[in-house]
Design a protein around this motif. Structure first.
Motif, PDB file in Angstrom:
ATOM      1  N   PRO A 183       0.801  -1.231   0.000  1.00 18.88           N
ATOM      2  CA  PRO A 183       0.000   0.000   0.000  1.00 18.88           C
ATOM      3  C   PRO A 183       0.833   1.280   0.000  1.00 18.88           C
ATOM      4  O   PRO A 183       0.421   2.289  -0.577  1.00 18.88           O
ATOM      5  CB  PRO A 183      -0.832  -0.116   1.287  1.00 18.88           C
ATOM      6  N   LEU A 184       2.010   1.238   0.642  1.00 13.84           N
ATOM      7  CA  LEU A 184       2.831   2.444   0.692  1.00 13.84           C
ATOM      8  C   LEU A 184       3.403   2.796  -0.679  1.00 13.84           C
ATOM      9  O   LEU A 184       3.701   3.953  -0.955  1.00 13.84           O
ATOM     10  CB  LEU A 184       3.969   2.276   1.704  1.00 13.84           C
ATOM     11  N   ALA A 185       3.539   1.799  -1.559  1.00 12.08           N
ATOM     12  CA  ALA A 185       3.996   2.083  -2.923  1.00 12.08           C
ATOM     13  C   ALA A 185       2.905   2.844  -3.684  1.00 12.08           C
ATOM     14  O   ALA A 185       3.192   3.762  -4.452  1.00 12.08           O
ATOM     15  CB  ALA A 185       4.337   0.782  -3.647  1.00 12.08           C
ATOM     16  N   GLY A 186       1.655   2.441  -3.474  1.00  9.47           N
ATOM     17  CA  GLY A 186       0.549   3.157  -4.107  1.00  9.47           C
ATOM     18  C   GLY A 186       0.418   4.559  -3.567  1.00  9.47           C
ATOM     19  O   GLY A 186       0.187   5.515  -4.324  1.00  9.47           O
ATOM     20  N   LYS A 215       3.223  -7.124   4.913  1.00  6.18           N
ATOM     21  CA  LYS A 215       2.830  -8.155   5.859  1.00  6.18           C
ATOM     22  C   LYS A 215       1.940  -7.611   6.975  1.00  6.18           C
ATOM     23  O   LYS A 215       1.692  -8.289   7.965  1.00  6.18           O
ATOM     24  CB  LYS A 215       4.082  -8.798   6.457  1.00  6.18           C
ATOM     25  N   GLY A 216       1.486  -6.400   6.807  1.00  6.41           N
ATOM     26  CA  GLY A 216       0.621  -5.807   7.816  1.00  6.41           C
ATOM     27  C   GLY A 216      -0.773  -6.408   7.807  1.00  6.41           C
ATOM     28  O   GLY A 216      -1.158  -7.115   6.867  1.00  6.41           O
ATOM     29  N   GLU A 217      -1.522  -6.103   8.847  1.00  4.87           N
ATOM     30  CA  GLU A 217      -2.863  -6.666   8.990  1.00  4.87           C
ATOM     31  C   GLU A 217      -3.948  -5.725   8.474  1.00  4.87           C
ATOM     32  O   GLU A 217      -5.090  -6.157   8.272  1.00  4.87           O
ATOM     33  CB  GLU A 217      -3.133  -6.974  10.471  1.00  4.87           C
ATOM     34  N   PHE A 218      -3.613  -4.464   8.253  1.00  3.17           N
ATOM     35  CA  PHE A 218      -4.650  -3.493   7.878  1.00  3.17           C
ATOM     36  C   PHE A 218      -5.111  -3.733   6.453  1.00  3.17           C
ATOM     37  O   PHE A 218      -4.311  -3.844   5.530  1.00  3.17           O
ATOM     38  CB  PHE A 218      -4.107  -2.060   8.014  1.00  3.17           C
ATOM     39  N   ARG A 219      -6.407  -3.834   6.270  1.00  2.00           N
ATOM     40  CA  ARG A 219      -6.993  -4.020   4.951  1.00  2.00           C
ATOM     41  C   ARG A 219      -8.164  -3.060   4.789  1.00  2.00           C
ATOM     42  O   ARG A 219      -8.835  -2.713   5.765  1.00  2.00           O
ATOM     43  CB  ARG A 219      -7.486  -5.464   4.762  1.00  2.00           C
ATOM     44  N   GLU A 220      -8.421  -2.651   3.546  1.00  2.00           N
ATOM     45  CA  GLU A 220      -9.540  -1.756   3.268  1.00  2.00           C
ATOM     46  C   GLU A 220     -10.278  -2.225   2.030  1.00  2.00           C
ATOM     47  O   GLU A 220      -9.696  -2.855   1.137  1.00  2.00           O
ATOM     48  CB  GLU A 220      -9.056  -0.316   3.045  1.00  2.00           C
ATOM     49  N   GLU A 221     -11.552  -1.895   1.980  1.00  2.00           N
ATOM     50  CA  GLU A 221     -12.355  -2.204   0.805  1.00  2.00           C
ATOM     51  C   GLU A 221     -12.268  -1.049  -0.191  1.00  2.00           C
ATOM     52  O   GLU A 221     -12.286   0.115   0.196  1.00  2.00           O
ATOM     53  CB  GLU A 221     -13.826  -2.413   1.213  1.00  2.00           C
ATOM     54  N   ALA A 226       0.326  10.700   8.193  1.00  2.00           N
ATOM     55  CA  ALA A 226      -0.818  10.121   8.913  1.00  2.00           C
ATOM     56  C   ALA A 226      -1.492   9.035   8.073  1.00  2.00           C
ATOM     57  O   ALA A 226      -1.866   7.973   8.602  1.00  2.00           O
ATOM     58  CB  ALA A 226      -1.823  11.219   9.249  1.00  2.00           C
ATOM     59  N   PHE A 227      -1.621   9.268   6.771  1.00  2.00           N
ATOM     60  CA  PHE A 227      -2.184   8.250   5.881  1.00  2.00           C
ATOM     61  C   PHE A 227      -1.305   6.997   5.899  1.00  2.00           C
ATOM     62  O   PHE A 227      -1.803   5.864   5.967  1.00  2.00           O
ATOM     63  CB  PHE A 227      -2.278   8.768   4.443  1.00  2.00           C
ATOM     64  N   ALA A 228       0.009   7.203   5.835  1.00  2.00           N
ATOM     65  CA  ALA A 228       0.956   6.082   5.760  1.00  2.00           C
ATOM     66  C   ALA A 228       0.986   5.273   7.048  1.00  2.00           C
ATOM     67  O   ALA A 228       1.206   4.059   7.024  1.00  2.00           O
ATOM     68  CB  ALA A 228       2.351   6.615   5.423  1.00  2.00           C
ATOM     69  N   GLN A 229       0.773   5.938   8.191  1.00  2.00           N
ATOM     70  CA  GLN A 229       0.849   5.256   9.481  1.00  2.00           C
ATOM     71  C   GLN A 229      -0.269   4.235   9.686  1.00  2.00           C
ATOM     72  O   GLN A 229      -0.205   3.406  10.587  1.00  2.00           O
ATOM     73  CB  GLN A 229       0.856   6.281  10.612  1.00  2.00           C
ATOM     74  N   ASP A 286       1.851   1.405   8.384  1.00  2.00           N
ATOM     75  CA  ASP A 286       3.150   1.227   9.042  1.00  2.00           C
ATOM     76  C   ASP A 286       3.214   2.183  10.226  1.00  2.00           C
ATOM     77  O   ASP A 286       3.430   3.384  10.062  1.00  2.00           O
ATOM     78  CB  ASP A 286       4.291   1.501   8.068  1.00  2.00           C
ATOM     79  N   LYS A 287       2.999   1.655  11.423  1.00  2.00           N
ATOM     80  CA  LYS A 287       2.937   2.487  12.619  1.00  2.00           C
ATOM     81  C   LYS A 287       4.248   3.226  12.883  1.00  2.00           C
ATOM     82  O   LYS A 287       4.278   4.259  13.558  1.00  2.00           O
ATOM     83  CB  LYS A 287       2.601   1.624  13.843  1.00  2.00           C
ATOM     84  N   LYS A 288       5.362   2.701  12.357  1.00  2.00           N
ATOM     85  CA  LYS A 288       6.671   3.321  12.596  1.00  2.00           C
ATOM     86  C   LYS A 288       7.000   4.417  11.580  1.00  2.00           C
ATOM     87  O   LYS A 288       8.072   5.020  11.652  1.00  2.00           O
ATOM     88  CB  LYS A 288       7.760   2.255  12.555  1.00  2.00           C
ATOM     89  N   MET A 289       6.101   4.659  10.652  1.00  2.00           N
ATOM     90  CA  MET A 289       6.353   5.670   9.623  1.00  2.00           C
ATOM     91  C   MET A 289       6.544   7.053  10.255  1.00  2.00           C
ATOM     92  O   MET A 289       5.730   7.513  11.050  1.00  2.00           O
ATOM     93  CB  MET A 289       5.178   5.718   8.635  1.00  2.00           C
ATOM     94  N   GLY A 290       7.663   7.696   9.897  1.00  2.00           N
ATOM     95  CA  GLY A 290       7.955   9.032  10.388  1.00  2.00           C
ATOM     96  C   GLY A 290       8.493   9.893   9.259  1.00  2.00           C
ATOM     97  O   GLY A 290       8.497   9.488   8.088  1.00  2.00           O
ATOM     98  N   ILE A 291       8.967  11.067   9.597  1.00  2.00           N
ATOM     99  CA  ILE A 291       9.462  12.001   8.590  1.00  2.00           C
ATOM    100  C   ILE A 291      10.597  11.388   7.770  1.00  2.00           C
ATOM    101  O   ILE A 291      10.578  11.409   6.540  1.00  2.00           O
ATOM    102  CB  ILE A 291       9.943  13.301   9.268  1.00  2.00           C
ATOM    103  N   GLY A 292      11.604  10.854   8.467  1.00  2.00           N
ATOM    104  CA  GLY A 292      12.751  10.298   7.765  1.00  2.00           C
ATOM    105  C   GLY A 292      12.378   9.146   6.859  1.00  2.00           C
ATOM    106  O   GLY A 292      12.882   9.029   5.732  1.00  2.00           O
ATOM    107  N   THR A 293      11.456   8.272   7.341  1.00  2.00           N
ATOM    108  CA  THR A 293      11.042   7.121   6.540  1.00  2.00           C
ATOM    109  C   THR A 293      10.320   7.558   5.282  1.00  2.00           C
ATOM    110  O   THR A 293      10.582   7.049   4.181  1.00  2.00           O
ATOM    111  CB  THR A 293      10.120   6.204   7.368  1.00  2.00           C
ATOM    112  N   LEU A 294       9.392   8.512   5.420  1.00  2.00           N
ATOM    113  CA  LEU A 294       8.644   8.973   4.254  1.00  2.00           C
ATOM    114  C   LEU A 294       9.580   9.643   3.250  1.00  2.00           C
ATOM    115  O   LEU A 294       9.470   9.428   2.037  1.00  2.00           O
ATOM    116  CB  LEU A 294       7.538   9.940   4.675  1.00  2.00           C
ATOM    117  N   ILE A 295      10.513  10.442   3.735  1.00  2.00           N
ATOM    118  CA  ILE A 295      11.453  11.108   2.826  1.00  2.00           C
ATOM    119  C   ILE A 295      12.309  10.072   2.100  1.00  2.00           C
ATOM    120  O   ILE A 295      12.592  10.210   0.906  1.00  2.00           O
ATOM    121  CB  ILE A 295      12.337  12.115   3.591  1.00  2.00           C
TER     122      ILE A 295
END
Length: 508
Positions: free
Chosen positions: A161-164, A244-250, A455-458, A461-470
């Motif tokens: 999902p983070l690639a999308g 491998k996360g558990e979050f899913r959306e329709e 916030a969307f990315a988290q 991925d709960k660990k998503m932060g500024i450095g990770t997104l950049i």
């Protein structure tokens, strides 16, 4: 627990964030700059600084002292006119009246969702980037709609999902200055460029138009769509690995009511385009120029109201069809809400208007233009190296000042005259600025919507932060800037017009 060692790149990003957070608000920044211009004008005037007017042989231009009696009178007498006369103020507000109705009725969101959900799976990545690029016609709507939609689509297809999310964010933000249509960005930046060009050559500035980069930004859409899709599938997605996360959306499609609204909006758009064409296509069209031309004509001068109408009417039709508009009061409320959301821009226009006016009145723009051009010539920094250097400088500045209009209001009065002195058109300077400004939007924590995207990315991925997104977005920024700049260089080598009557070279 041992604290993880931070690398040089992460430390650099932290430093950028720290410095950027210490900068004053753009409103305050322009107020400070205006005061600095007043003080420097007094200093340079007392030193007797002057230059020969580049367009009028023998005419000497001196720096005016804006802190003597005459200057102080000018400051008080011109304050209201400086605000009202700030180039982008009227065009942005008028344009947003139409775009605001289209956005607040839900038309923009429905169009973006409908497009992305209707394209074949193998084109989904490119389609997502393309939709993001095109979303700039609706101002900031793309930031809210497309990144979460991209994540949902990718996860439904078994992809990360983070690639999308990243592909959509890259299109919306890094591709902000490319489009198949003219938008408020063209009007806002164009007016500032025209005002800056008038410092050197008012006659040339009078013949400029806000569609000055139109040809180039059309081709840019296809280039960036391809680059964005390739970077997503060959660089970003492999690096992210399997989700491998558990979050899913329709993934929900358009409702029957939304489809009905889109049908009526489409019909309204078609009618609007046909009526507009009747005003310009026939040789006797009322929006053609006196010589029958289109480039120098009332049509080119009327692009802002035309854009407004072509967004307002479909938005109105969509709102009525979907029952989001039940009376004229709803329309008035939506337009009022849009203007309310422009409050910060209006306040910014006041202080920025003073800065721009003082800069022009003091003649410092002319003086800096002449001396700056001479300095660059002495360093033999001209041609393609000059454009590349300018793109890099603006890209770095963008890490600290996010607003495109705020930066260009500061940079245009300085760099446009300098480039004109070196024989490069204001239109070229503006396009180089737009490339740098757009490409680095996605890697600056100071960009308005950066926190929202995190916030969307988290959600995934709960660990998503500024450095990770950049780190996820950095490849897009680099490849967009490289390929977009290379395209501009090719454009320069072939001497192609950037837009209607908008050459590469300035021969004043």
């Amino acid at each position: 627990m041992k604290k993880q060692k931070r690398g040089l790149f992460q430390k650099s990003l932290d430093r950028i964030e720290t410095i950027g957070n210490k900068l004053p608000h753009p409103v305050t920044l322009f107020a400070v700059l205006a005061i600095i211009v007043l003080a420097v004008s007094a200093l340079l005037a007392n030193l007797g600084i002057s230059v020969e007017h580049p367009g009028q042989e023998g005419e000497i231009v001196e720096v005016k002292n804006l802190l003597n009696a005459e200057g102080i009178q000018y400051i008080f007498a011109s304050m209201v006119d400086n605000f009202i006369g700030f180039a982008p103020l009227g065009v942005v507000l008028v344009t947003m009246l139409g775009i605001g109705v289209a956005e607040r009725t839900g038309l923009i969101s429905a169009v973006l969702r409908g497009f992305v959900l209707s394209i074949p799976k193998f084109l989904i990545t490119g389609g997502l980037v393309f939709a993001g690029i095109m979303s700039s016609v609706a101002s900031d709507a793309g930031y809210v709609v497309l990144p979460p939609l991209g994540a949902v689509i990718f996860i439904a297809l078994g992809r990360h999902p983070l690639a999308g999310l990243a592909a959509a964010f890259a299109g919306v933000s890094a591709g902000f200055s490319a489009n198949l249509l003219l938008s408020a960005t063209d009007a806002m930046l164009g007016e500032l460029t025209i005002a800056a060009a008038s410092i050197i050559d008012p006659g040339y500035a009078e013949g400029m138009n806000i569609a000055m980069n139109y040809y180039f930004i059309i081709v840019s859409v296809f280039l960036l769509t391809i680059v964005g899709a390739v970077v997503t599938e060959k660089v970003v997605e492999p690096r992210l690995g399997e989700y491998k996360g558990e979050f899913r959306e329709e993934m929900t499609g358009l409702t029957t009511l939304e489809k009905k609204g889109l049908l009526w909006a489409g019909i309204t758009t078609l009618v609007g385009v046909i009526l507009t064409a009747l005003l310009i296509v026939p040789e006797s069209g009322v929006l053609r120029g006196e010589d029958g031309g289109i480039v120098q004509s009332p049509f080119m001068s009327s692009l802002v109201p035309i854009i407004t109408i072509l967004f307002f009417l479909p938005g109105l039709a969509y709102g009525i069809a979907t029952k989001n508009i039940k009376s004229d009061k709803d329309v008035a409320a939506q337009m009022s809400d849009t203007m309310a959301s422009m409050g910060v821009f209006i306040v910014l226009a006041f202080t920025a208007g003073q800065f721009v006016a003082y800069f022009a009145e003091s003649n410092m723009g002319m003086v800096l233009g002449v001396y700056g051009a001479q300095a660059l010539e002495s360093m033999s920094l001209t041609g393609i190296p000059l454009i590349i250097g300018f793109v890099i400088v603006v890209g770095i500045i963008n890490l600290f000042i996010g607003s495109a209009s705020a930066k260009w209001a500061m940079l245009a009065p300085v760099f446009v005259p300098i480039m004109m002195q070196l024989g490069y058109s204001p239109e070229l300077t503006q396009m180089a600025y737009r490339i740098a400004d757009s490409s680095t939007n996605i890697i600056t924590p100071l960009m308005t919507y950066f926190a929202i995207v995190i916030a969307f990315a988290q959600k995934y991925d709960k660990k998503m932060g500024i450095g990770t997104l950049i780190s996820v977005m950095f490849p897009y920024s680099i490849f967009f800037m490289i390929f977009w700049t290379l395209m501009l260089i090719v454009w320069m080598l072939f001497g192609l017009d950037l837009g209607p009557a908008s050459p590469i070279r300035y021969n004043g």
